[in-house]
Design an enzyme around this catalytic site. Structure first.
Site, PDB file in Angstrom:
ATOM      1  N   HIS A  67      62.366 -48.325   8.667  1.00 45.69           N
ATOM      2  CA  HIS A  67      62.047 -49.741   8.474  1.00 45.69           C
ATOM      3  C   HIS A  67      61.667 -50.399   9.805  1.00 45.69           C
ATOM      4  O   HIS A  67      60.638 -51.072   9.910  1.00 45.69           O
ATOM      5  CB  HIS A  67      63.261 -50.447   7.850  1.00 45.69           C
ATOM      6  N   GLU A  68      62.495 -50.186  10.812  1.00 45.05           N
ATOM      7  CA  GLU A  68      62.233 -50.799  12.120  1.00 45.05           C
ATOM      8  C   GLU A  68      60.997 -50.182  12.772  1.00 45.05           C
ATOM      9  O   GLU A  68      60.246 -50.881  13.460  1.00 45.05           O
ATOM     10  CB  GLU A  68      63.459 -50.681  13.027  1.00 45.05           C
ATOM     11  N   HIS A  71      58.171 -52.106  11.579  1.00 49.43           N
ATOM     12  CA  HIS A  71      57.915 -53.328  12.357  1.00 49.43           C
ATOM     13  C   HIS A  71      57.112 -53.014  13.616  1.00 49.43           C
ATOM     14  O   HIS A  71      56.187 -53.738  13.968  1.00 49.43           O
ATOM     15  CB  HIS A  71      59.219 -54.028  12.729  1.00 49.43           C
TER      16      HIS A  71
END
Length: 137
Positions: A67-68, A71
């Site tokens: 997920h990160e 980003h």
């Protein structure tokens, strides 16, 4: 986003978010982030960091890393927190995109078997079953 994930996997020959972070020069750290925060991504002095809550299960640590990483790849220059409260109920556009990136990355190596439920598919790939809430309809 599908193409971005495919290119990453092809270039680095892995869909493991931890290996991809290492290859991309993103520093991954583990620490107690308190209740409600699973992970965060930030940049400082041209260095990129992902911090993952150290009390999460291994499957959640892997998902949060993916997920990160999303980003990092999708939202250059924006520091984002992955908060449990906001992610489960009303994730913003950037959070939904990072979640979708994570699912695409982690499911890239396999396809659902015939008549396999989404929960079973995620379980087989080591993805938390709650992740189904993160996908856009």
């Amino acid at each position: 986003m599908d193409e971005l994930v495919k290119k990453l996997i092809k270039k680095y020959k892995t869909n493991c978010p931890f290996e991809l972070c290492r290859a991309l020069g993103i520093h991954v750290r583990f620490m107690n982030l308190g209740e409600g925060t699973k992970g965060l991504y930030y940049r400082k002095l041209r260095r990129r960091f992902i911090v993952i809550h150290n009390e999460l299960s291994l499957e959640w640590q892997r998902f949060v890393c993916a997920h990160e990483l999303g980003h990092d790849r999708l939202h250059k220059g924006i520091n984002r927190f992955f908060l449990e409260e906001s992610s489960y109920f009303a994730p913003g556009k950037l959070e939904r995109q990072a979640n979708r990136f994570a699912v695409l990355l982690l499911t890239a190596a396999a396809s659902p078997e015939q008549d396999e439920s989404l929960e079973s598919y995620y379980s087989r790939l080591g993805i938390p079953p709650e992740v189904g809430f993160f996908l856009e309809p």
